[in-house]
Design an enzyme around this catalytic site. Structure first.
Site, mmCIF file in Angstrom:
data_model
loop_
_atom_site.group_PDB
_atom_site.id
_atom_site.type_symbol
_atom_site.label_atom_id
_atom_site.label_comp_id
_atom_site.label_asym_id
_atom_site.label_seq_id
_atom_site.Cartn_x
_atom_site.Cartn_y
_atom_site.Cartn_z
ATOM 1 N N GLU A 1 -6.520 14.273 -25.259
ATOM 2 C CA GLU A 1 -5.946 14.586 -23.931
ATOM 3 C C GLU A 1 -4.921 15.717 -23.984
ATOM 4 O OE1 GLU A 1 -4.500 10.803 -22.467
ATOM 5 O OE2 GLU A 1 -6.520 9.957 -22.366
ATOM 6 N N GLU B 1 -15.457 6.670 -24.626
ATOM 7 C CA GLU B 1 -14.691 5.578 -24.001
ATOM 8 C C GLU B 1 -15.296 5.174 -22.654
ATOM 9 O OE1 GLU B 1 -10.491 6.489 -23.777
ATOM 10 O OE2 GLU B 1 -10.456 7.464 -25.730
ATOM 11 N N ASN C 1 -10.856 15.121 -27.929
ATOM 12 C CA ASN C 1 -11.297 14.049 -27.036
ATOM 13 C C ASN C 1 -10.521 14.146 -25.718
ATOM 14 O OD1 ASN C 1 -12.840 11.536 -26.753
ATOM 15 N ND2 ASN C 1 -10.862 10.462 -26.794
ATOM 16 N N ASP D 1 -16.412 3.547 -19.438
ATOM 17 C CA ASP D 1 -16.410 2.331 -18.624
ATOM 18 C C ASP D 1 -16.588 2.763 -17.174
ATOM 19 O OD1 ASP D 1 -13.757 3.215 -18.230
ATOM 20 O OD2 ASP D 1 -12.868 1.466 -19.182
ATOM 21 N N HIS E 1 -14.294 7.713 -18.417
ATOM 22 C CA HIS E 1 -13.745 6.614 -17.605
ATOM 23 C C HIS E 1 -14.161 6.850 -16.150
ATOM 24 C CE1 HIS E 1 -11.595 4.824 -20.887
ATOM 25 N NE2 HIS E 1 -11.044 5.985 -21.197
HETATM 26 C C1 XIL Z 1 -5.749 2.337 -23.537
HETATM 27 C C2 XIL Z 1 -5.956 0.916 -24.039
HETATM 28 O O1 XIL Z 1 -7.226 0.492 -23.628
HETATM 29 C C3 XIL Z 1 -4.882 0.008 -23.512
HETATM 30 O O2 XIL Z 1 -4.986 -1.284 -24.095
HETATM 31 C C4 XIL Z 1 -3.508 0.594 -23.807
HETATM 32 O O3 XIL Z 1 -2.525 -0.225 -23.213
HETATM 33 C C5 XIL Z 1 -3.397 1.990 -23.273
HETATM 34 O O4 XIL Z 1 -4.439 2.783 -23.817
HETATM 35 N N1 XIL Z 1 -7.655 7.049 -22.999
HETATM 36 C C6 XIL Z 1 -7.542 6.781 -24.337
HETATM 37 C C7 XIL Z 1 -7.345 5.385 -24.793
HETATM 38 O O5 XIL Z 1 -7.736 7.695 -25.147
HETATM 39 O O6 XIL Z 1 -6.599 5.325 -25.975
HETATM 40 C C8 XIL Z 1 -6.688 4.553 -23.731
HETATM 41 O O7 XIL Z 1 -6.658 3.192 -24.190
HETATM 42 C C9 XIL Z 1 -7.435 4.679 -22.430
HETATM 43 C C10 XIL Z 1 -7.444 6.097 -21.947
#
Ligand code: XIL
Length: 353
Positions: free
Chosen positions: A166, A272, A207, A274, A243
């Protein structure tokens, strides 16, 4: 037992006749996969999940499902800086070690997440930087040591590292993190070089989220990767967090964006995924969600360089979504009881490679 004494000729003839009577297997690809692990093998891709380490330890059904279904894992939190070095110089590797060990025993590869990020940093670091007791020069050494120590510890055991996470803002500028502010933009190239030195075989990734669709963010990330490559920096992959939410359109151009980065020689991963929804859950929303998961896998499989499809948790029992997005949830493939949702079945139906 009686069959042992029977002549083998007659059953053989019957079997042959049956085979000949079957329709020709012209269109018969492999049989439908029974689970994600089988799908992964058939399609030649890794299918992964983020892992909640407490659930892995304490919940037998969670553990069994994770180990059975997935061929790749990412620590949801256990490898973040605040988890591995909560106090300066005191390392706490137990959770990360347990995850890597469990993965190895279950023939799963591992994504290391993450080395350089602006979130989930230990307080000693952020406070030290804020009050000036950690100087920029010292900060650079701290980052180098952190990367070197962590990557070395898991040398040969991590397939791919999220080296920087990020680092680009929504408007396409570089993120104003403590790293950019105190070390300048060169910290990105440094991070990749240090990680490469510590484990020359690991695939090193940048990422980010919203690079599935956000043009300014995509363009900056693209130039960044191109420049790093041109400078000979060891960067090997681009991770799309993915996401998504069904209240937004599916990012229809995603496969093309993946192809652009692949054109720079990058490996691609969905890291990641979802797909959240505004609660309450309805059958219609679950059907829409299933379509998003199916399209994401189809997009990945349509790009040769896309090697990994990882979801950010596989069950609604443990998902970051309700805690982070007010009124939203139900973002995963399985429900709270680990029962498959339409999205799970939709993935099993994808045939692309
Ligand atoms: C999130 C986790 O899922 C949570 O449990 C934590 O509290 C905060 O981080 N992008 C990322 C991940 O790269 O590391 C994040 O994970 C979600 C967004």
């Amino acid at each position: 037992m009686a069959s042992h004494r029977r002549s083998p000729v007659k059953p053989l003839i019957i079997a042959l006749a049956l085979v000949l009577a079957l329709p020709a297997p012209a269109s018969a690809g492999p049989r439908p996969p029974r689970d994600l692990r089988e799908l992964a093998h058939q399609q030649g891709i890794k299918i992964g999940s983020a892992v909640n380490i407490a659930a892995l330890r304490d919940e037998a059904d969670y553990r069994k499902m994770l180990n059975h279904q997935f061929t790749h894992v990412t620590a949801e939190n256990a490898m973040k800086w605040e988890s591995v070095e909560p106090e300066r110089g005191r390392y706490t590797w137990a959770d990360a070690d347990a995850l890597v060990h469990n993965a190895h025993r279950n023939r799963q590869r591992v994504r290391g997440h993450t080395l350089v990020w602006h979130n989930q940093l230990p307080a000693w670091l952020t406070e030290g930087v804020a009050d000036g007791s950690i100087t920029p020069r010292e900060l650079k050494g701290i980052l180098r040591d952190h990367i070197t120590t962590q990557v070395r510890r898991y040398k040969g055991k991590i397939r791919a590292w999220d080296v920087v996470n990020e680092v680009v803002e929504e408007d396409g500028s570089l993120r104003q993190s403590i790293w950019l502010t105190h070390l300048g933009p060169g910290y990105i190239a440094d991070a990749f070089r240090w990680a490469h030195r510590a484990d020359p075989h690991a695939k090193l990734y940048i990422n980010d989220y919203n690079i599935e669709w956000n043009a300014p963010k995509i363009e900056t990330t693209f130039s960044l990767v191109k420049d790093l490559k041109a400078q000979g920096v060891p960067i090997h992959g681009v991770g799309f967090q993915g996401h998504l939410g069904i209240q937004y359109d599916y990012p229809a151009d995603w496969a093309n964006v993946m192809r652009r980065f692949a054109g720079l020689g990058m490996e691609i991963a969905i890291t990641e995924l979802d797909v959240r929804m505004v609660l309450p859950v309805t059958p219609e929303k679950l059907a829409t969600q299933a379509g998003y998961y199916r399209r994401a896998l189809t997009d990945c499989l349509s790009v040769k360089a896309c090697k990994e499809f990882t979801v950010w948790g596989f069950t609604d029992r443990h998902s970051w979504v309700p805690g982070w997005f007010d009124g939203e949830g139900a973002a995963c493939l399985l429900d709270e009881n680990l029962a498959p949702k339409p999205a799970y079945r939709a993935l099993l139906g994808v045939r692309a490679r």
